[in-house]
Design a protein around this motif. Sequence first.
Motif, PDB file in Angstrom:
ATOM      1  N   GLU A  67       0.842  -1.200   0.000  1.00 19.96           N
ATOM      2  CA  GLU A  67       0.000   0.000   0.000  1.00 19.96           C
ATOM      3  C   GLU A  67       0.874   1.246   0.000  1.00 19.96           C
ATOM      4  N   GLY A  68       0.493   2.221  -0.835  1.00 26.16           N
ATOM      5  CA  GLY A  68       1.194   3.494  -0.869  1.00 26.16           C
ATOM      6  C   GLY A  68       2.282   3.597  -1.911  1.00 26.16           C
ATOM      7  N   ARG A  69       2.588   2.480  -2.611  1.00 24.94           N
ATOM      8  CA  ARG A  69       3.599   2.552  -3.655  1.00 24.94           C
ATOM      9  C   ARG A  69       3.043   3.313  -4.867  1.00 24.94           C
ATOM     10  N   PRO A  70       3.909   3.928  -5.676  1.00 27.82           N
ATOM     11  CA  PRO A  70       3.434   4.700  -6.834  1.00 27.82           C
ATOM     12  C   PRO A  70       2.611   3.843  -7.797  1.00 27.82           C
ATOM     13  N   ARG A  71       1.518   4.408  -8.301  1.00 32.70           N
ATOM     14  CA  ARG A  71       0.667   3.760  -9.298  1.00 32.70           C
ATOM     15  C   ARG A  71       0.394   4.769 -10.404  1.00 32.70           C
ATOM     16  N   LEU A  72       0.544   4.321 -11.644  1.00 31.73           N
ATOM     17  CA  LEU A  72       0.242   5.197 -12.770  1.00 31.73           C
ATOM     18  C   LEU A  72      -1.262   5.243 -12.994  1.00 31.73           C
ATOM     19  N   GLU A  73      -1.756   6.397 -13.327  1.00 31.59           N
ATOM     20  CA  GLU A  73      -3.165   6.571 -13.635  1.00 31.59           C
ATOM     21  C   GLU A  73      -3.388   6.431 -15.129  1.00 31.59           C
ATOM     22  N   GLY A  74      -4.400   5.682 -15.518  1.00 29.82           N
ATOM     23  CA  GLY A  74      -4.752   5.557 -16.931  1.00 29.82           C
ATOM     24  C   GLY A  74      -3.751   4.710 -17.692  1.00 29.82           C
ATOM     25  N   ALA A  75      -3.570   5.053 -18.967  1.00 33.00           N
ATOM     26  CA  ALA A  75      -2.699   4.273 -19.851  1.00 33.00           C
ATOM     27  C   ALA A  75      -1.264   4.329 -19.347  1.00 33.00           C
ATOM     28  N   THR A  76      -0.612   3.163 -19.306  1.00 31.06           N
ATOM     29  CA  THR A  76       0.757   3.096 -18.793  1.00 31.06           C
ATOM     30  C   THR A  76       1.806   3.160 -19.888  1.00 31.06           C
ATOM     31  N   MET A  77       1.402   3.077 -21.152  1.00 28.87           N
ATOM     32  CA  MET A  77       2.352   3.120 -22.258  1.00 28.87           C
ATOM     33  C   MET A  77       2.150   4.357 -23.126  1.00 28.87           C
ATOM     34  N   ARG A  78       1.381   5.325 -22.605  1.00 29.75           N
ATOM     35  CA  ARG A  78       1.146   6.583 -23.307  1.00 29.75           C
ATOM     36  C   ARG A  78       1.524   7.734 -22.392  1.00 29.75           C
ATOM     37  N   LEU A  79       1.925   8.834 -22.996  1.00 27.83           N
ATOM     38  CA  LEU A  79       2.266  10.039 -22.251  1.00 27.83           C
ATOM     39  C   LEU A  79       1.837  11.246 -23.060  1.00 27.83           C
ATOM     40  N   ASN A  80       0.990  12.095 -22.460  1.00 22.94           N
ATOM     41  CA  ASN A  80       0.522  13.307 -23.133  1.00 22.94           C
ATOM     42  C   ASN A  80      -0.056  13.028 -24.512  1.00 22.94           C
ATOM     43  N   GLY A  81      -0.856  11.953 -24.607  1.00 27.09           N
ATOM     44  CA  GLY A  81      -1.607  11.687 -25.827  1.00 27.09           C
ATOM     45  C   GLY A  81      -0.895  10.878 -26.885  1.00 27.09           C
ATOM     46  N   ARG A  82       0.300  10.357 -26.593  1.00 32.28           N
ATOM     47  CA  ARG A  82       1.034   9.549 -27.565  1.00 32.28           C
ATOM     48  C   ARG A  82       1.639   8.326 -26.881  1.00 32.28           C
ATOM     49  N   PRO A  83       1.867   7.245 -27.662  1.00 36.00           N
ATOM     50  CA  PRO A  83       2.727   6.181 -27.149  1.00 36.00           C
ATOM     51  C   PRO A  83       4.082   6.770 -26.757  1.00 36.00           C
ATOM     52  N   ILE A  84       4.607   6.387 -25.609  1.00 32.68           N
ATOM     53  CA  ILE A  84       5.786   7.028 -25.028  1.00 32.68           C
ATOM     54  C   ILE A  84       6.969   7.146 -25.987  1.00 32.68           C
ATOM     55  N   PRO A  85       7.351   6.078 -26.733  1.00 30.15           N
ATOM     56  CA  PRO A  85       8.555   6.195 -27.573  1.00 30.15           C
ATOM     57  C   PRO A  85       8.434   7.211 -28.698  1.00 30.15           C
ATOM     58  N   GLN A  86       7.207   7.651 -29.022  1.00 28.86           N
ATOM     59  CA  GLN A  86       7.053   8.614 -30.109  1.00 28.86           C
ATOM     60  C   GLN A  86       7.637   9.978 -29.783  1.00 28.86           C
ATOM     61  N   TRP A  87       7.645  10.349 -28.510  1.00 23.66           N
ATOM     62  CA  TRP A  87       8.035  11.716 -28.177  1.00 23.66           C
ATOM     63  C   TRP A  87       9.476  12.022 -28.572  1.00 23.66           C
ATOM     64  N   ALA A  88      10.373  11.060 -28.384  1.00 22.09           N
ATOM     65  CA  ALA A  88      11.764  11.303 -28.774  1.00 22.09           C
ATOM     66  C   ALA A  88      11.889  11.532 -30.275  1.00 22.09           C
ATOM     67  N   ARG A  89      11.060  10.834 -31.061  1.00 23.13           N
ATOM     68  CA  ARG A  89      11.109  10.997 -32.515  1.00 23.13           C
ATOM     69  C   ARG A  89      10.526  12.350 -32.932  1.00 23.13           C
ATOM     70  N   VAL A  90       9.420  12.743 -32.320  1.00 23.05           N
ATOM     71  CA  VAL A  90       8.810  14.042 -32.621  1.00 23.05           C
ATOM     72  C   VAL A  90       9.774  15.166 -32.259  1.00 23.05           C
ATOM     73  N   GLU A  91      10.374  15.067 -31.074  1.00 22.55           N
ATOM     74  CA  GLU A  91      11.278  16.125 -30.615  1.00 22.55           C
ATOM     75  C   GLU A  91      12.545  16.207 -31.468  1.00 22.55           C
ATOM     76  N   ALA A  92      12.906  15.080 -32.114  1.00 24.00           N
ATOM     77  CA  ALA A  92      14.067  15.079 -32.999  1.00 24.00           C
ATOM     78  C   ALA A  92      13.725  15.565 -34.404  1.00 24.00           C
TER      79      ALA A  92
END
Length: 239
Positions: free
Chosen positions: A200-225
């Motif tokens: 109890e009390g350990r960090p838990r992600l809310e909602g989708a765990t493989m998305r961040l700010n509306g995208r699959p997580i690995p996409q952000w590095a490609r967009v930013e590049a």
Amino acid sequence: MPRVTDRAAFQAELDEVRAREKAHTREGDAIAAARRRLPMVEVDPATPLIGPEGSTTLLDTFEGRRQLIAYYSMWHHGQPASEQCQGCTWINTEVGDLSYLHSRDITYAVFCQGPYGESRRYRDFMGQRMPWYSALDSLDVLLEGRQIGLMHLICYVREGDRVFETYWTTRRGVEVVDTSLALMDLTVFGRQEWWEDSPEGRPRLEGATMRLNGRPIPQWARVEAGFSDDLTGLQDRDG
């Protein structure tokens, strides 16, 4: 946070977990041995797919090697890159250098469940380099008896020009491709997903765990590049 103890007490409890880890490893070896003793089913080697040169066959995707591992990537038809499958994006991002597989006479390829043009454009946007094909028109044959639209990992072997299916798995079974999840499992907070058995009390992600700010997580590095995620930039060879 976990309770704090001295080195000896820490090591004593770790040794108990280590004994279970060793048993888990040995059981994994035994399961792998059972896989190697499974029967196999013949598959039509001429089953058509679409690749970089247009129409090709299942046999051709072996690239001359004896074995083939095919990851059947999900595809959300008509959706932009940001809405494509977060799990398949994660899994395929984990696949890098294939030379060790090649040294064992194994080809790894993605058989996308969507059209070749836009899905190949997605592969290029993500900077992936594994062989990529569209299996869209042959899914009824290649996934016979299984649910189309889910991620699948299927192993094949060939004997001359004959092709046989030797193993398949889906859902969490495809996690064998993913090193990130295995590393997360070693940490004190784990994957931080809702279903995990954590104190109890350990960090838990809310909602989708493989998305961040509306995208699959690995996409952000490609967009930013500066890489384009426009999936309309490559014409479909299969229409």
